[in-house]
Design an enzyme around this catalytic site. Structure first.
Site, mmCIF file in Angstrom:
data_model
loop_
_atom_site.group_PDB
_atom_site.id
_atom_site.type_symbol
_atom_site.label_atom_id
_atom_site.label_comp_id
_atom_site.label_asym_id
_atom_site.label_seq_id
_atom_site.Cartn_x
_atom_site.Cartn_y
_atom_site.Cartn_z
ATOM 1 N N GLY A 202 0.825 -1.209 0.000
ATOM 2 C CA GLY A 202 0.000 0.000 0.000
ATOM 3 C C GLY A 202 0.854 1.252 0.000
ATOM 4 N N SER A 203 0.311 2.316 0.531
ATOM 5 C CA SER A 203 0.983 3.615 0.496
ATOM 6 C C SER A 203 2.064 3.712 1.563
ATOM 7 C CB SER A 203 -0.037 4.738 0.713
ATOM 8 O OG SER A 203 -0.504 4.739 2.051
ATOM 9 N N GLY A 207 2.100 2.453 5.388
ATOM 10 C CA GLY A 207 3.218 1.560 5.674
ATOM 11 C C GLY A 207 3.974 1.963 6.928
ATOM 12 N N GLU A 224 5.654 -3.397 0.865
ATOM 13 C CA GLU A 224 5.651 -3.165 -0.581
ATOM 14 C C GLU A 224 4.903 -1.862 -0.814
ATOM 15 O OE1 GLU A 224 7.340 -4.862 -2.632
ATOM 16 O OE2 GLU A 224 7.842 -6.617 -1.425
ATOM 17 N N CYS A 258 1.377 0.051 -8.851
ATOM 18 C CA CYS A 258 2.446 0.607 -8.007
ATOM 19 C C CYS A 258 3.733 0.833 -8.786
ATOM 20 C CB CYS A 258 2.700 -0.292 -6.801
ATOM 21 S SG CYS A 258 3.180 -1.980 -7.217
#
Length: 488
Positions: A202-203, A207, A224, A258
């Site tokens: 995610g962002s 994170g 990630e 992403c």
């Protein structure tokens, strides 16, 4: 086109229910960890068969959530997961075999090995943009390593979350794999539990919160994340090839990838020709304006807020001197953004202030190649870097003078397809990696094991150290010391 259907009703699990589920998996984790190759392969084959049987339901759910066509869902979500399963099933016996390790002379007679041990109870927090692929790929790796898994899919893709829950509940008991639906509060509660490993996609902002929560329990994490992945064109680049591959990587899943090219960086004198090539590619691949809205080849944004955010960033950059060269239509109600190219963008403009995650492509120019590399280094390390250059010296220069999670020369995005390559970020774009054996290692503890023989040379090092034997041993070891490599 996107279908309309109310999202499924979700019952928010309580903190007590989450703790009970966690405890259930804790009680089973040692049984899961002690499974052999055949048992784990059987688990993965059951999952493989269930995905094949349920692929239509998964594709229909992604069409509702993201407007993905059946073909795009197959190519980017379902088929890659099935390939990952087959790849891991075939190679799992070799990965699980203990590795014999060399032993130094001072431990002569000892035997050393590394065994891959399951971490235990694992948590996977998956995103909405590739809601099947990015949920099931880490889950497969965790199961291959012998863990139990609690999967929390994103609430922003509710139909796919429900389809995953129904699929996985039909294959596994909750003591091995459980799917938890709910909003961000549910995810937060999960991260406060003492998981043995947390895998988050995610962002960067979320994170950081996941990592902070994991730190309270010293849980290991894989993050990630994302970032502004550049498409860098060298003066030697083939413009037609670059435009074709940048457009595909950028507009795949309506830019909600992403590792999508976030911006283009190219010589000033190549900008106009590149934009013309992009225009031709977009028309050829996605059709005219009406077909982009009505046809099956171009997706939708996940929600109206995403459209409004990108429109605000674009308008803000235009107000500072940028120009919309292609596209520029934003329709929040329809969750639609036309393929949009913005020229005249400068590094300090709003479009360069954050990861875009949508079909808006800023085009920046440079005077010298060194200027371009300096800009890339000045920004946060990206998840991916895409280089288009026919000059091999330039390729080597970029490899040595920049950093990124991954790099593709002559293309975009496709490094994800190779299961032999690790996939992950660096710095603010993430930590840790997965895919193939790298995923198996991520979800495993590499346990060092040494067996000391009964007649052991180690006794020569026992105190008291004034005795002749320890002094002789120290003298002999000094004689064996050698400095390897050049001294300067």
């Amino acid at each position: 086109m996107t279908a309309t259907l109310l999202p499924p009703a979700v019952s928010q699990p309580s903190e007590t229910e989450l703790k009970t589920l966690f405890q259930t998996q804790q009680e089973w984790r040692w049984r899961a960890a002690q499974t052999g190759v055949a048992e784990r392969q059987a688990v993965l084959r059951r999952l493989h068969d269930a995905i094949k049987a349920g692929r239509v339901a998964l594709a229909d759910a992604m069409a509702l959530d993201l407007g993905k066509s059946r073909a795009e869902s197959e190519l980017t979500e379902i088929h890659p997961v099935l390939e990952e399963l087959q790849f891991i099933i075939r190679r799992l016996p070799r990965w699980m075999t203990p590795r014999k390790i060399a032993t130094p002379l001072m431990l002569a007679g000892a035997q050393s090995e590394v065994r891959f041990q399951a971490r235990g109870v694992t948590l996977i927090l998956s995103p909405w943009n590739y809601p099947v692929n990015l949920a099931l790929s880490p889950l497969i790796a965790s199961l291959a390593a012998g863990n139990t898994v609690i999967l929390k899919p994103s609430e922003k893709a509710p139909h796919t979350s429900r389809a995953l829950k129904e699929l996985l509940e039909g294959v596994f008991e909750p003591r091995l794999v459980a799917v938890v639906e709910g909003d961000g509060a549910v995810a937060h509660t999960l991260t406060t539990l003492p998981f043995d490993h947390i895998f988050f996609t995610g962002s960067g902002a979320i994170g950081r919160k996941v990592m902070a929560a994991a730190a309270e329990n010293l849980s290991s994490v894989t993050l990630e994340l994302g970032g502004k992945s550049p498409a860098l064109l060298h003066p030697s680049a083939d413009l037609k090839t670059a435009a074709e591959r940048v457009a595909w990587g950028k507009l795949l899943n309506a830019g909600q990838t992403c590792v999508a090219p976030d911006y283009v960086l190219l010589p000033t004198n190549m900008r106009d020709a590149f934009v013309l090539e992009l225009d031709a590619v977009i028309a050829r691949r996605y059709g005219d304006h009406a077909w982009q809205r009505a046809g099956p080849d171009y997706g939708r944004m996940v929600d109206t807020a995403s459209v409004e955010r990108l429109q605000k960033l674009t308008d803000g950059s235009v107000a500072q001197g940028a120009r919309v060269a292609l596209g520029g239509e934003f329709d929040p109600e329809a969750r639609f953004i036309s393929p949009t190219v913005v020229t005249g963008v400068m590094p300090e403009m709003p479009l360069m202030g954050e990861e875009l995650f949508g079909p808006v492509l800023p085009v920046l120019t440079y005077d010298t190649f060194e200027d371009a590399l300096a800009l890339i280094r000045r920004l946060d390390p990206p998840l991916a870097l895409y280089l288009f250059a026919e000059d091999e010296a330039a390729v080597e220069q970029v490899k040595h003078e920049t950093t990124s999670g991954g790099m593709v020369v002559g293309g975009t995005v496709i490094h994800l397809i190779n299961p032999h390559l690790p996939f992950g970020g660096v710095g603010s774009s993430g930590m840790g990696n997965y895919h193939g054996e790298h995923g198996f290692r991520t979800f495993s503890h590499e346990r060092a094991i040494l067996r000391e023989p009964k007649p052991s040379p180690v006794r020569l090092m026992y105190p008291p150290y004034g005795r002749p034997l320890p002094r002789l041993t120290a003298w002999a070891l000094r004689l064996l010391e050698r400095q390897a490599g050049p001294r300067e």
